[in-house]
Scaffold this motif. Structure first.
Motif, PDB file in Angstrom:
ATOM      1  N   ILE A 128     -43.797 139.666 -74.472  1.00 54.27           N
ATOM      2  CA  ILE A 128     -43.836 138.504 -73.579  1.00 54.27           C
ATOM      3  C   ILE A 128     -43.382 138.896 -72.179  1.00 54.27           C
ATOM      4  O   ILE A 128     -42.622 139.845 -71.987  1.00 54.27           O
ATOM      5  CB  ILE A 128     -42.952 137.338 -74.072  1.00 54.27           C
ATOM      6  N   GLN A 129     -43.867 138.113 -71.237  1.00 56.54           N
ATOM      7  CA  GLN A 129     -43.363 138.133 -69.870  1.00 56.54           C
ATOM      8  C   GLN A 129     -42.516 136.872 -69.747  1.00 56.54           C
ATOM      9  O   GLN A 129     -42.912 135.818 -70.241  1.00 56.54           O
ATOM     10  CB  GLN A 129     -44.532 138.089 -68.898  1.00 56.54           C
ATOM     11  N   TYR A 130     -41.371 136.966 -69.113  1.00 54.84           N
ATOM     12  CA  TYR A 130     -40.521 135.780 -68.945  1.00 54.84           C
ATOM     13  C   TYR A 130     -39.989 135.755 -67.519  1.00 54.84           C
ATOM     14  O   TYR A 130     -39.895 136.769 -66.850  1.00 54.84           O
ATOM     15  CB  TYR A 130     -39.370 135.773 -69.959  1.00 54.84           C
ATOM     16  N   ARG A 131     -39.658 134.551 -67.085  1.00 57.45           N
ATOM     17  CA  ARG A 131     -39.052 134.404 -65.758  1.00 57.45           C
ATOM     18  C   ARG A 131     -37.586 134.770 -65.847  1.00 57.45           C
ATOM     19  O   ARG A 131     -36.895 134.399 -66.792  1.00 57.45           O
ATOM     20  CB  ARG A 131     -39.212 132.978 -65.236  1.00 57.45           C
ATOM     21  N   LEU A 132     -37.118 135.509 -64.872  1.00 52.51           N
ATOM     22  CA  LEU A 132     -35.714 135.928 -64.876  1.00 52.51           C
ATOM     23  C   LEU A 132     -34.774 134.746 -64.651  1.00 52.51           C
ATOM     24  O   LEU A 132     -33.643 134.755 -65.141  1.00 52.51           O
ATOM     25  CB  LEU A 132     -35.476 137.012 -63.814  1.00 52.51           C
ATOM     26  N   ASP A 133     -35.230 133.713 -63.927  1.00 52.94           N
ATOM     27  CA  ASP A 133     -34.362 132.562 -63.675  1.00 52.94           C
ATOM     28  C   ASP A 133     -34.427 131.515 -64.785  1.00 52.94           C
ATOM     29  O   ASP A 133     -33.632 130.577 -64.811  1.00 52.94           O
ATOM     30  CB  ASP A 133     -34.678 131.926 -62.315  1.00 52.94           C
ATOM     31  N   ASP A 134     -35.387 131.654 -65.721  1.00 52.86           N
ATOM     32  CA  ASP A 134     -35.501 130.727 -66.850  1.00 52.86           C
ATOM     33  C   ASP A 134     -36.275 131.431 -67.967  1.00 52.86           C
ATOM     34  O   ASP A 134     -37.503 131.408 -67.992  1.00 52.86           O
ATOM     35  CB  ASP A 134     -36.221 129.445 -66.411  1.00 52.86           C
ATOM     36  N   GLU A 135     -35.556 132.058 -68.885  1.00 49.41           N
ATOM     37  CA  GLU A 135     -36.191 132.863 -69.935  1.00 49.41           C
ATOM     38  C   GLU A 135     -37.037 132.038 -70.902  1.00 49.41           C
ATOM     39  O   GLU A 135     -37.785 132.593 -71.694  1.00 49.41           O
ATOM     40  CB  GLU A 135     -35.146 133.680 -70.693  1.00 49.41           C
ATOM     41  N   ASN A 136     -36.938 130.706 -70.849  1.00 46.77           N
ATOM     42  CA  ASN A 136     -37.781 129.868 -71.702  1.00 46.77           C
ATOM     43  C   ASN A 136     -39.208 129.761 -71.165  1.00 46.77           C
ATOM     44  O   ASN A 136     -40.100 129.333 -71.887  1.00 46.77           O
ATOM     45  CB  ASN A 136     -37.172 128.467 -71.845  1.00 46.77           C
ATOM     46  N   ARG A 137     -39.397 130.132 -69.923  1.00 45.76           N
ATOM     47  CA  ARG A 137     -40.753 130.132 -69.348  1.00 45.76           C
ATOM     48  C   ARG A 137     -41.358 131.503 -69.616  1.00 45.76           C
ATOM     49  O   ARG A 137     -41.015 132.490 -68.971  1.00 45.76           O
ATOM     50  CB  ARG A 137     -40.688 129.813 -67.860  1.00 45.76           C
ATOM     51  N   GLN A 138     -42.241 131.532 -70.613  1.00 44.30           N
ATOM     52  CA  GLN A 138     -42.786 132.795 -71.104  1.00 44.30           C
ATOM     53  C   GLN A 138     -44.295 132.726 -71.224  1.00 44.30           C
ATOM     54  O   GLN A 138     -44.863 131.649 -71.322  1.00 44.30           O
ATOM     55  CB  GLN A 138     -42.217 133.105 -72.496  1.00 44.30           C
ATOM     56  N   ARG A 139     -44.895 133.901 -71.267  1.00 41.74           N
ATOM     57  CA  ARG A 139     -46.321 133.998 -71.596  1.00 41.74           C
ATOM     58  C   ARG A 139     -46.546 135.322 -72.300  1.00 41.74           C
ATOM     59  O   ARG A 139     -45.841 136.291 -72.050  1.00 41.74           O
ATOM     60  CB  ARG A 139     -47.217 133.807 -70.388  1.00 41.74           C
ATOM     61  N   PRO A 140     -47.526 135.360 -73.199  1.00 45.00           N
ATOM     62  CA  PRO A 140     -47.813 136.601 -73.929  1.00 45.00           C
ATOM     63  C   PRO A 140     -48.359 137.692 -73.007  1.00 45.00           C
ATOM     64  O   PRO A 140     -48.982 137.403 -71.974  1.00 45.00           O
ATOM     65  CB  PRO A 140     -48.887 136.190 -74.936  1.00 45.00           C
ATOM     66  N   ILE A 141     -48.106 138.933 -73.389  1.00 45.17           N
ATOM     67  CA  ILE A 141     -48.689 140.093 -72.719  1.00 45.17           C
ATOM     68  C   ILE A 141     -49.340 140.968 -73.771  1.00 45.17           C
ATOM     69  O   ILE A 141     -49.056 140.847 -74.973  1.00 45.17           O
ATOM     70  CB  ILE A 141     -47.632 140.906 -71.936  1.00 45.17           C
ATOM     71  N   ARG A 142     -50.229 141.830 -73.325  1.00 47.22           N
ATOM     72  CA  ARG A 142     -50.844 142.763 -74.264  1.00 47.22           C
ATOM     73  C   ARG A 142     -51.183 144.068 -73.538  1.00 47.22           C
ATOM     74  O   ARG A 142     -51.335 144.106 -72.322  1.00 47.22           O
ATOM     75  CB  ARG A 142     -52.076 142.170 -74.922  1.00 47.22           C
ATOM     76  N   ARG A 143     -51.306 145.099 -74.341  1.00 47.26           N
ATOM     77  CA  ARG A 143     -51.667 146.443 -73.860  1.00 47.26           C
ATOM     78  C   ARG A 143     -53.034 146.761 -74.418  1.00 47.26           C
ATOM     79  O   ARG A 143     -53.254 146.711 -75.631  1.00 47.26           O
ATOM     80  CB  ARG A 143     -50.616 147.429 -74.391  1.00 47.26           C
ATOM     81  N   VAL A 144     -53.970 147.064 -73.528  1.00 41.46           N
ATOM     82  CA  VAL A 144     -55.347 147.298 -73.964  1.00 41.46           C
ATOM     83  C   VAL A 144     -55.841 148.630 -73.396  1.00 41.46           C
ATOM     84  O   VAL A 144     -55.400 149.062 -72.335  1.00 41.46           O
ATOM     85  CB  VAL A 144     -56.296 146.149 -73.538  1.00 41.46           C
ATOM     86  N   PRO A 145     -56.786 149.261 -74.084  1.00 36.20           N
ATOM     87  CA  PRO A 145     -57.383 150.500 -73.546  1.00 36.20           C
ATOM     88  C   PRO A 145     -58.066 150.213 -72.203  1.00 36.20           C
ATOM     89  O   PRO A 145     -58.584 149.109 -71.993  1.00 36.20           O
ATOM     90  CB  PRO A 145     -58.404 150.920 -74.590  1.00 36.20           C
ATOM     91  N   LEU A 146     -58.062 151.179 -71.321  1.00 38.20           N
ATOM     92  CA  LEU A 146     -58.634 150.997 -69.981  1.00 38.20           C
ATOM     93  C   LEU A 146     -60.117 150.653 -70.011  1.00 38.20           C
ATOM     94  O   LEU A 146     -60.604 149.965 -69.130  1.00 38.20           O
ATOM     95  CB  LEU A 146     -58.438 152.254 -69.139  1.00 38.20           C
ATOM     96  N   ASN A 147     -60.828 151.105 -70.999  1.00 33.47           N
ATOM     97  CA  ASN A 147     -62.270 150.839 -71.023  1.00 33.47           C
ATOM     98  C   ASN A 147     -62.603 149.436 -71.497  1.00 33.47           C
ATOM     99  O   ASN A 147     -63.753 149.064 -71.580  1.00 33.47           O
ATOM    100  CB  ASN A 147     -62.993 151.870 -71.892  1.00 33.47           C
ATOM    101  N   LYS A 148     -61.596 148.646 -71.823  1.00 30.20           N
ATOM    102  CA  LYS A 148     -61.855 147.282 -72.308  1.00 30.20           C
ATOM    103  C   LYS A 148     -61.887 146.303 -71.156  1.00 30.20           C
ATOM    104  O   LYS A 148     -61.143 146.338 -70.243  1.00 30.20           O
ATOM    105  CB  LYS A 148     -60.790 146.857 -73.310  1.00 30.20           C
TER     106      LYS A 148
END
Length: 148
Positions: A128-148
């Motif tokens: 997840i990515q989260y805001r440093l000033d409010d850790e409850n504000r989050q969104r998913p992150i992912r790692r993908v191959p460059l060719n995608k």
């Protein structure tokens, strides 16, 4: 002591040493030797010198990082995801590799979170990515191959 004509100076004998050879004139006075062929010094431009002079370039990453830009869409929908800027993605990859290769829980725990910038942090364990000033504000992150 021989006399020196007026207006001239007496010069000290000149001795030149080259390859441990001293060349003498026929009148037994020492003079400058004739140039001798010399072997050039070993080159300092060999493979090691060329390698040392070549700038170090980081390997091209094989992956990029994305965040879920549209939280209403399903995770499987590629249109829901947006790429991080290259500098952020490279930083995330740089910190992810040691986290991913950690061999102990303690080491993994120490590496699982980074501050991406003054606004956002990344949690590799939760992806997840989260805001440093409010850790409850989050969104998913992912790692993908460059060719995608």
């Amino acid at each position: 002591s021989s006399s020196v004509p007026v207006g001239t100076t007496r010069q000290a004998p000149v001795v030149a040493v080259s390859n441990n050879n001293i060349q003498q004139d026929s009148d037994n006075s020492q003079s400058i030797p004739q140039p001798q062929p010399t072997t050039p010094a070993p080159s300092t431009r060999g493979a090691a010198a060329v390698a040392a002079a070549t700038p170090v370039v980081a390997p091209t990453p094989a992956f990029k990082w994305q965040f879920k830009a549209d939280l209403r869409k399903a995770n499987k929908n590629d249109k829901a995801w947006a790429d991080y800027p290259t500098t952020d993605s490279d930083l995330m990859e740089k910190h992810f590799v040691p986290f991913n290769n950690a061999t102990t829980a303690k080491e993994s725990k120490k590496l699982e979170r980074i501050n991406l910038n003054p606004t956002y942090g990344i949690d590799y364990e939760e992806l997840i990515q989260y805001r440093l000033d409010d850790e409850n504000r989050q969104r998913p992150i992912r790692r993908v191959p460059l060719n995608k």
